[in-house]
Scaffold this active site. Structure first.
Site, PDB file in Angstrom:
ATOM      1  N   PRO A   1     -32.714   3.812  -6.642  1.00 23.40           N
ATOM      2  CA  PRO A   1     -32.536   4.137  -5.006  1.00 23.40           C
ATOM      3  C   PRO A   1     -30.980   4.121  -4.801  1.00 23.40           C
ATOM      4  O   PRO A   1     -30.526   4.542  -3.911  1.00 23.40           O
ATOM      5  CB  PRO A   1     -33.425   2.922  -4.472  1.00 23.40           C
ATOM      6  CG  PRO A   1     -33.474   1.746  -5.438  1.00 23.40           C
ATOM      7  CD  PRO A   1     -33.474   2.437  -6.541  1.00 23.40           C
ATOM      8  N   TYR A   2     -30.277   3.273  -5.622  1.00 22.93           N
ATOM      9  CA  TYR A   2     -28.979   3.026  -5.431  1.00 22.93           C
ATOM     10  C   TYR A   2     -28.076   4.331  -5.688  1.00 22.93           C
ATOM     11  O   TYR A   2     -27.374   4.958  -4.920  1.00 22.93           O
ATOM     12  CB  TYR A   2     -28.294   1.828  -6.312  1.00 22.93           C
ATOM     13  CG  TYR A   2     -26.975   1.737  -6.375  1.00 22.93           C
ATOM     14  CD1 TYR A   2     -26.058   1.373  -5.255  1.00 22.93           C
ATOM     15  CD2 TYR A   2     -26.051   1.892  -7.376  1.00 22.93           C
ATOM     16  CE1 TYR A   2     -24.816   1.124  -5.332  1.00 22.93           C
ATOM     17  CE2 TYR A   2     -24.810   1.897  -7.809  1.00 22.93           C
ATOM     18  CZ  TYR A   2     -24.115   1.220  -6.503  1.00 22.93           C
ATOM     19  OH  TYR A   2     -22.645   1.058  -6.729  1.00 22.93           O
TER      20      TYR A   2
END
Length: 258
Positions: free
Chosen positions: A155-156
Site C-alpha cells: 500500500p505504501y
C-alpha cells in the site's frame, strides 16, 4: 546571502526525521519556516530550537490524514506571513502490508497520508501562488520504493507511486505559472521513524543501523541532513529551471544487476 532568504516555507511532516532536517536547513538558508505535525510537544520543541538559533518559525498542528487539514495548514501559514513561497511534503506512513494481507482500512491510511495530503497541500499552495501571480517551488519527498519496492510495502508503494505521477502532472500544469515542482525518491534513511518501524515490524535490535549499513554500497544509511541540503537546493533559485523531475537520491542503481 542564503539560498532561501526571506522565503516562506511550509514543511509538512516537519517535526522529526527528514522534515525536521529540512526545516533546520531552510532556516540556515534564511527562510521563515512553518512545520506541521500531529503532536504539539515535538513541534513546539523544534520551533524553540529554530528560534533560539536566530530563525523565525511556526508550528501548525495538523493531522494530515484528515482531508481538510493539509489545506488548513497552508491557510494558516498564509494568514501568518501573507504568502507561501515553498512547500515540502515530507510526511510519510510506512506501516507494512502485502498485496494479500492489506485491508481496505490500511490501504486508505496510506493513500490519505502519502498521496491525498500532498495533493491538497499542493492545491492550496499553488492556488496562493497563482492568485499572487508569483513563482514558487514545491518538493515532494517520495521513496525509491516507488519504482516497485518490497513485497511488504504494497500500500505504501501504491500511494507513493501515485505521488510520483502527481508531481510530474502538477509540474507540467503549472510550469507557465513559474511554479517548479520536483520530487526526491529517497533510499533507506536513518530517522526516528525508521528506527520505530524496524523495531515494530522487523524485531530489530539496537544494532540494526550498523547491520544495515554494512550491507549497503557506501557503508552507511542515508542521512536526513544530506537529504535536507538537496531539498533546499531544489527549492532555491540555484536549481534553475528544473521542474517535473523525480530524482533518485539513493545508493542503489535502478536496473543495475550483478
Amino acid at each position: 546571502m542564503g539560498l532561501l532568504d526571506d522565503k516562506v516555507v511550509l514543511v509538512n511532516g516537519g517535526t522529526q526525521g527528514v522534515g525536521a532536517a529540512v526545516a533546520r536547513a531552510a532556516v540556515r538558508e534564511g527562510a521563515v519556516v512553518a512545520v506541521t505535525g500531529r503532536r504539539a510537544e515535538p513541534g513546539e520543541a523544534l520551533v524553540a530550537e529554530l528560534t533560539a538559533a536566530g530563525g523565525k518559525a511556526l508550528f501548525v498542528r495538523a493531522d494530515l490524514a484528515d482531508a481538510e487539514q493539509p489545506k488548513a495548514a497552508v491557510a494558516e501559514v498564509v494568514a501568518a506571513y501573507g504568502r507561501i513561497d515553498c512547500l515540502v511534503n515530507a510526511a510519510g506512513l510506512t506501516s507494512r502490508g502485502t498485496l494479500l494481507d492489506t485491508t481496505p482500512e490500511l490501504f486508505d491510511q496510506h493513500v490519505a497520508i502519502n498521496l491525498r495530503a500532498p495533493f491538497f497541500a499542493m492545491q492550496a499552495a499553488v492556488a496562493d501562488m497563482v492568485a499572487r501571480e508569483a513563482p514558487g517551488t514545491i518538493v515532494n519527498v517520495i521513496t525509491s520504493s516507488a519504482h516497485g519496492g518490497q513485497p511488504f510495502l504494497a500500500p505504501y508503494v501504491a500511494a507513493k507511486a501515485g505521488l510520483v505521477g502527481l508531481t510530474r502532472n502538477a509540474a507540467h500544469a503549472h510550469r507557465f505559472d513559474r511554479i517548479r515542482i520536483n520530487g526526491l525518491n529517497i533510499g533507506w534513511t536513518a530517522t526516528e521513524g525508521e528506527d520505530a518501524t524496524q523495531r515494530t515490524f522487523h524485531g530489530a535490535g539496537d544494532d540494526w543501523r550498523e547491520r544495515a549499513a554494512a550491507r549497503l554500497p557506501m557503508g552507511t544509511l542515508g542521512r536526513p541532513e544530506e537529504i535536507a541540503d538537496f531539498v533546499v537546493f531544489l527549492l532555491s533559485e540555484r536549481s534553475g529551471v528544473v521542474t517535473g523531475s523525480v530524482i533518485d537520491w539513493d545508493q542503489n542503481v535502478l536496473g543495475g544487476l550483478d
